[in-house]
Design an enzyme around this catalytic site. Structure first.
Site, PDB file in Angstrom:
ATOM      1  N   THR A 285     -28.594  29.454 -24.895  1.00 17.02           N
ATOM      2  CA  THR A 285     -29.310  29.987 -23.727  1.00 17.02           C
ATOM      3  C   THR A 285     -30.571  30.749 -24.141  1.00 17.02           C
ATOM      4  OG1 THR A 285     -29.104  31.646 -21.981  1.00 17.02           O
ATOM      5  CG2 THR A 285     -27.728  31.984 -23.884  1.00 17.02           C
ATOM      6  N   ASP A 286     -31.505  30.868 -23.214  1.00 15.68           N
ATOM      7  CA  ASP A 286     -32.707  31.683 -23.486  1.00 15.68           C
ATOM      8  C   ASP A 286     -32.378  33.177 -23.511  1.00 15.68           C
ATOM      9  OD1 ASP A 286     -32.246  32.054 -20.760  1.00 15.68           O
ATOM     10  OD2 ASP A 286     -34.276  31.520 -20.116  1.00 15.68           O
ATOM     11  N   GLU A 287     -31.180  33.553 -22.999  1.00 15.27           N
ATOM     12  CA  GLU A 287     -30.849  34.986 -22.920  1.00 15.27           C
ATOM     13  C   GLU A 287     -30.701  35.631 -24.301  1.00 15.27           C
ATOM     14  OE1 GLU A 287     -28.021  36.281 -20.073  1.00 15.27           O
ATOM     15  OE2 GLU A 287     -28.660  34.824 -18.585  1.00 15.27           O
TER      16      GLU A 287
ATOM     17  N   ASP B  42     -11.684  20.432 -22.653  1.00 17.82           N
ATOM     18  CA  ASP B  42     -11.917  21.567 -21.757  1.00 17.82           C
ATOM     19  C   ASP B  42     -10.587  22.272 -21.482  1.00 17.82           C
ATOM     20  OD1 ASP B  42     -14.436  22.142 -19.482  1.00 17.82           O
ATOM     21  OD2 ASP B  42     -12.499  23.128 -19.217  1.00 17.82           O
TER      22      ASP B  42
ATOM     23  N   LYS C  70     -23.400  34.664 -27.354  1.00 16.92           N
ATOM     24  CA  LYS C  70     -24.106  33.396 -27.563  1.00 16.92           C
ATOM     25  C   LYS C  70     -25.004  33.501 -28.804  1.00 16.92           C
ATOM     26  CE  LYS C  70     -24.112  30.127 -25.368  1.00 16.92           C
ATOM     27  NZ  LYS C  70     -23.234  28.931 -25.402  1.00 16.92           N
TER      28      LYS C  70
ATOM     29  N   TYR D 201     -22.505  38.846 -22.895  1.00 18.70           N
ATOM     30  CA  TYR D 201     -22.607  37.375 -22.877  1.00 18.70           C
ATOM     31  C   TYR D 201     -23.669  36.897 -23.868  1.00 18.70           C
ATOM     32  CZ  TYR D 201     -24.486  32.854 -21.399  1.00 18.70           C
ATOM     33  OH  TYR D 201     -24.976  31.568 -21.399  1.00 18.70           O
TER      34      TYR D 201
ATOM     35  N   LYS E  21     -22.741  32.393  -9.480  1.00 16.74           N
ATOM     36  CA  LYS E  21     -24.131  32.495  -9.934  1.00 16.74           C
ATOM     37  C   LYS E  21     -25.047  32.535  -8.710  1.00 16.74           C
ATOM     38  CE  LYS E  21     -22.452  31.822 -14.117  1.00 16.74           C
ATOM     39  NZ  LYS E  21     -22.197  30.551 -14.732  1.00 16.74           N
TER      40      LYS E  21
ATOM     41  N   ASP F 285     -27.765  47.721  -9.114  1.00 13.71           N
ATOM     42  CA  ASP F 285     -28.295  46.794 -10.111  1.00 13.71           C
ATOM     43  C   ASP F 285     -27.252  46.430 -11.165  1.00 13.71           C
ATOM     44  OD1 ASP F 285     -30.182  45.183 -11.218  1.00 13.71           O
ATOM     45  OD2 ASP F 285     -31.662  46.766 -11.573  1.00 13.71           O
TER      46      ASP F 285
HETATM   47  P1  NAD Z   1     -19.459  26.973 -16.899  1.00 10.95           P
HETATM   48  O1  NAD Z   1     -18.906  28.340 -16.926  1.00 10.95           O
HETATM   49  O2  NAD Z   1     -19.771  26.318 -15.594  1.00 10.95           O
HETATM   50  O3  NAD Z   1     -18.480  25.980 -17.672  1.00 10.95           O
HETATM   51  C1  NAD Z   1     -17.861  26.302 -18.881  1.00 10.95           C
HETATM   52  C2  NAD Z   1     -16.789  25.261 -19.164  1.00 10.95           C
HETATM   53  O4  NAD Z   1     -16.179  25.591 -20.420  1.00 10.95           O
HETATM   54  C3  NAD Z   1     -15.661  25.207 -18.120  1.00 10.95           C
HETATM   55  O5  NAD Z   1     -15.329  23.879 -17.822  1.00 10.95           O
HETATM   56  C4  NAD Z   1     -14.500  25.912 -18.820  1.00 10.95           C
HETATM   57  O6  NAD Z   1     -13.222  25.458 -18.393  1.00 10.95           O
HETATM   58  C5  NAD Z   1     -14.769  25.552 -20.271  1.00 10.95           C
HETATM   59  N1  NAD Z   1     -14.195  26.533 -21.186  1.00 10.95           N
HETATM   60  C6  NAD Z   1     -14.310  27.887 -21.127  1.00 10.95           C
HETATM   61  N2  NAD Z   1     -13.617  28.458 -22.119  1.00 10.95           N
HETATM   62  C7  NAD Z   1     -13.069  27.439 -22.842  1.00 10.95           C
HETATM   63  C8  NAD Z   1     -12.254  27.401 -23.997  1.00 10.95           C
HETATM   64  N3  NAD Z   1     -11.873  28.518 -24.616  1.00 10.95           N
HETATM   65  N4  NAD Z   1     -11.878  26.192 -24.494  1.00 10.95           N
HETATM   66  C9  NAD Z   1     -12.273  25.048 -23.864  1.00 10.95           C
HETATM   67  N5  NAD Z   1     -13.022  25.033 -22.756  1.00 10.95           N
HETATM   68  C10 NAD Z   1     -13.420  26.222 -22.250  1.00 10.95           C
HETATM   69  O7  NAD Z   1     -20.747  27.019 -17.836  1.00 10.95           O
HETATM   70  P2  NAD Z   1     -22.158  26.282 -17.685  1.00 10.95           P
HETATM   71  O8  NAD Z   1     -23.030  27.076 -16.811  1.00 10.95           O
HETATM   72  O9  NAD Z   1     -21.932  24.860 -17.427  1.00 10.95           O
HETATM   73  O10 NAD Z   1     -22.707  26.462 -19.179  1.00 10.95           O
HETATM   74  C11 NAD Z   1     -22.393  25.537 -20.197  1.00 10.95           C
HETATM   75  C12 NAD Z   1     -23.054  25.962 -21.485  1.00 10.95           C
HETATM   76  O11 NAD Z   1     -24.470  26.019 -21.304  1.00 10.95           O
HETATM   77  C13 NAD Z   1     -22.643  27.356 -21.963  1.00 10.95           C
HETATM   78  O12 NAD Z   1     -22.542  27.326 -23.358  1.00 10.95           O
HETATM   79  C14 NAD Z   1     -23.782  28.250 -21.524  1.00 10.95           C
HETATM   80  O13 NAD Z   1     -23.904  29.354 -22.369  1.00 10.95           O
HETATM   81  C15 NAD Z   1     -24.956  27.311 -21.652  1.00 10.95           C
HETATM   82  N6  NAD Z   1     -26.105  27.576 -20.759  1.00 10.95           N
HETATM   83  C16 NAD Z   1     -25.911  27.723 -19.407  1.00 10.95           C
HETATM   84  C17 NAD Z   1     -27.010  27.895 -18.580  1.00 10.95           C
HETATM   85  C18 NAD Z   1     -26.871  28.039 -17.080  1.00 10.95           C
HETATM   86  O14 NAD Z   1     -27.844  28.326 -16.390  1.00 10.95           O
HETATM   87  N7  NAD Z   1     -25.682  27.830 -16.501  1.00 10.95           N
HETATM   88  C19 NAD Z   1     -28.295  27.944 -19.125  1.00 10.95           C
HETATM   89  C20 NAD Z   1     -28.440  27.804 -20.512  1.00 10.95           C
HETATM   90  C21 NAD Z   1     -27.331  27.612 -21.306  1.00 10.95           C
HETATM   91  O1  DAU Z   2     -30.986  32.034 -18.579  1.00 12.10           O
HETATM   92  C1  DAU Z   2     -29.874  31.224 -18.785  1.00 12.10           C
HETATM   93  C2  DAU Z   2     -28.648  31.900 -18.231  1.00 12.10           C
HETATM   94  O2  DAU Z   2     -28.751  31.837 -16.817  1.00 12.10           O
HETATM   95  C3  DAU Z   2     -27.345  31.261 -18.700  1.00 12.10           C
HETATM   96  O3  DAU Z   2     -27.217  31.437 -20.082  1.00 12.10           O
HETATM   97  C4  DAU Z   2     -26.136  31.902 -17.995  1.00 12.10           C
HETATM   98  O4  DAU Z   2     -24.950  31.220 -18.362  1.00 12.10           O
HETATM   99  C5  DAU Z   2     -26.350  31.786 -16.509  1.00 12.10           C
HETATM  100  O5  DAU Z   2     -25.299  32.414 -15.822  1.00 12.10           O
HETATM  101  C6  DAU Z   2     -27.682  32.397 -16.087  1.00 12.10           C
HETATM  102  O6  DAU Z   2     -27.667  33.841 -16.250  1.00 12.10           O
HETATM  103  P1  DAU Z   2     -28.331  34.836 -15.171  1.00 12.10           P
HETATM  104  O7  DAU Z   2     -27.709  36.156 -15.321  1.00 12.10           O
HETATM  105  O8  DAU Z   2     -29.808  34.748 -15.202  1.00 12.10           O
HETATM  106  O9  DAU Z   2     -27.836  34.080 -13.815  1.00 12.10           O
HETATM  107  P2  DAU Z   2     -27.228  34.646 -12.438  1.00 12.10           P
HETATM  108  O10 DAU Z   2     -27.170  33.485 -11.501  1.00 12.10           O
HETATM  109  O11 DAU Z   2     -25.990  35.434 -12.655  1.00 12.10           O
HETATM  110  O12 DAU Z   2     -28.345  35.642 -11.941  1.00 12.10           O
HETATM  111  C7  DAU Z   2     -29.681  35.214 -11.700  1.00 12.10           C
HETATM  112  C8  DAU Z   2     -30.484  36.427 -11.257  1.00 12.10           C
HETATM  113  O13 DAU Z   2     -30.005  36.824  -9.946  1.00 12.10           O
HETATM  114  C9  DAU Z   2     -30.319  37.634 -12.131  1.00 12.10           C
HETATM  115  O14 DAU Z   2     -31.546  38.358 -12.188  1.00 12.10           O
HETATM  116  C10 DAU Z   2     -29.262  38.475 -11.426  1.00 12.10           C
HETATM  117  C11 DAU Z   2     -29.516  38.172  -9.964  1.00 12.10           C
HETATM  118  N1  DAU Z   2     -28.321  38.227  -9.087  1.00 12.10           N
HETATM  119  C12 DAU Z   2     -27.232  37.498  -9.442  1.00 12.10           C
HETATM  120  C13 DAU Z   2     -26.074  37.531  -8.669  1.00 12.10           C
HETATM  121  C14 DAU Z   2     -24.850  36.752  -9.077  1.00 12.10           C
HETATM  122  C15 DAU Z   2     -28.344  38.973  -7.904  1.00 12.10           C
HETATM  123  O15 DAU Z   2     -29.366  39.601  -7.568  1.00 12.10           O
HETATM  124  N2  DAU Z   2     -27.208  39.000  -7.142  1.00 12.10           N
HETATM  125  C16 DAU Z   2     -26.076  38.326  -7.475  1.00 12.10           C
HETATM  126  O16 DAU Z   2     -25.069  38.416  -6.721  1.00 12.10           O
END
Ligand code: NAD
Ligand code: DAU
Length: 348
Positions: A131-133, A34, A160, A156, A195, A286
């Protein structure tokens, strides 16, 4: 001892995956690579840092020479790639870092794995967490399946999607044994408060406005993070090479309904009058390119591997809120310094 490399293990999901693998597989050496960006935090994995089968490596997956040397030093049986830039809003203001980390970083890992395994793929696995995105947005009806065409809408999700394509291409071209999983929105402990859920929990604690984007009628499918980690464990060990699996919570919520539920729960926990936190809801500009709805059809992983979420949303949210209330020090430390600047810029 067998070695598995997990990248991004100091982040939100990665920390739960690393913890699970270190605890469940004492005979396997778990390497956590990391870069410790703003999203990475060693506090997230403090409890396992002295485990005999755990090694932390600070390094950047975009550094080709470094990644190559790590793979020439160690014979990894598998790679689980979670390292990424993960926040959609940040990808809108600074897209290039998403290409560097999510695309070039993944390429470096693919090349290093391919070169070190030298076509001898027996027992090897490259697991890419996506991710589903990547599927873009749904209308009011329907679900994302593994065959839904990719149609990413944010920098983003485009980064991905690009990384997923490269992983798949390395499978086709070089026979690299890969698996990709595409998961819906996670929530739970150690979620960085940029988030929706952790940001709103933090703002409710501090009586700050709750910035709901647009009309709040956007829908996400929420999964408790430990259930995602359990799915990753299952797929890593029992999934089929060259396959993709969708992972989801069977749990759709419109943002505004979720925010109101959160407000109600937080009022109870904080001993505030009912309706007090809801007064903090503020509708703001938005997100550009905002995807209307995500919802996952997780029937493949359910039927083939027997996975399903272990907690209800009610239980998961309760655990999450309790964790944030009991870990104020963690919350205060990650919301000091650079976070304040980010917040100011994002929410003016
Ligand atoms: P996060 O942002 O919390 O963590 C990312 C981690 O990667 C951090 O520890 C950061 O230091 C490390 N990192 C970033 N850039 C790096 C680099 N260049 N080299 C080495 N380490 C690096 O992310 P998360 O929410 O835990 O997501 C993890 C994975 O899961 C991602 O690939 C994301 O796309 C995927 N994902 C996230 C969600 C979600 O809801 N959070 C859902 C589906 C998929
Ligand atoms: O679907 C999986 C993805 O979910 C992951 O791949 C991403 O890493 C993760 O960040 C997440 O993406 P979203 O954009 O869906 O998550 P976020 O928490 O940023 O936003 C969730 C919803 O809430 C989205 O519709 C935007 C809205 N939102 C978010 C923030 C931060 C707000 O209305 N206000 C806010 O301040």
């Amino acid at each position: 001892m067998k070695k598995i490399l997990i990248t991004g293990g100091a982040g939100f999901i990665g920390s739960h995956v690393v913890r699970r693998f270190v605890n469940n597989y004492p005979d396997v050496q778990i390497y956590n690579l990391d870069a410790l960006t703003y999203a990475g935090n060693l506090e997230n994995i403090r409890d396992i840092e002295n485990a005999p089968n755990y090694v932390f490596v600070k390094g950047n997956i975009t550094d080709t020479a470094f990644v190559d040397s790590l793979f020439s030093e160690h014979d990894f049986e598998g790679v689980i790639n979670l390292a990424a830039e993960s926040h959609v809003d940040r990808s809108i203001t600074d897209p290039l870092i998403f290409v560097k980390t999510n695309v070039i970083g993944t390429m470096n890992l693919l090349n290093a794995a391919k070169d070190s395994w030298k076509g001898n793929y027996e027992g090897k696995r490259f697991y890419h967490v996506s991710t589903d995105e990547v599927y873009g947005t749904l209308g009011k009806e329907g679900l994302f399946t593994e065959t839904t065409p990719y149609s990413p809408n944010s920098p983003y999700s485009a980064s991905k999607a690009a990384s997923d394509h490269f992983v798949r291409a390395y499978g086709e071209t070089y026979g690299l044994p890969y698996i990709i999983t595409n998961c819906s929105n996670n929530y739970g402990p150690y979620h960085f408060p940029e988030k929706l859920i952790p940001l709103f929990i933090n703002n409710i604690i501090n009586n700050k406005p709750l910035p709901v984007y647009g009309d709040g009628r956007y829908t996400r499918d929420w999964l408790f993070v430990e259930d995602h980690a359990a799915a990753i464990d299952l797929v890593y060990h029992n999934g089929k090479n060259h396959e993709t699996y969708n992972i989801g919570g069977f749990n759709e919520w419109q943002n505004i309904d979720l925010v109101k539920l959160l407000c109600t729960k937080m009022d109870e926990k904080l001993g505030r009058e009912s309706g007090e936190s809801e007064k903090l809801i503020t509708y703001v500009k938005d997100r550009p390119g905002h995807d209307l709805r995500y919802a996952i059809d997780a029937s493949k992983i359910n039927k083939e591997l027997g996975w399903e979420p272990s907690v209800t949303f009610e239980q998961g949210l309760e655990k999450t809120i309790d964790w944030y209330l009991q870990n104020e020090e963690w919350l205060n430390s990650v919301t000091s310094g650079a976070y304040k600047e980010y917040y100011q810029k994002q929410y003016q």
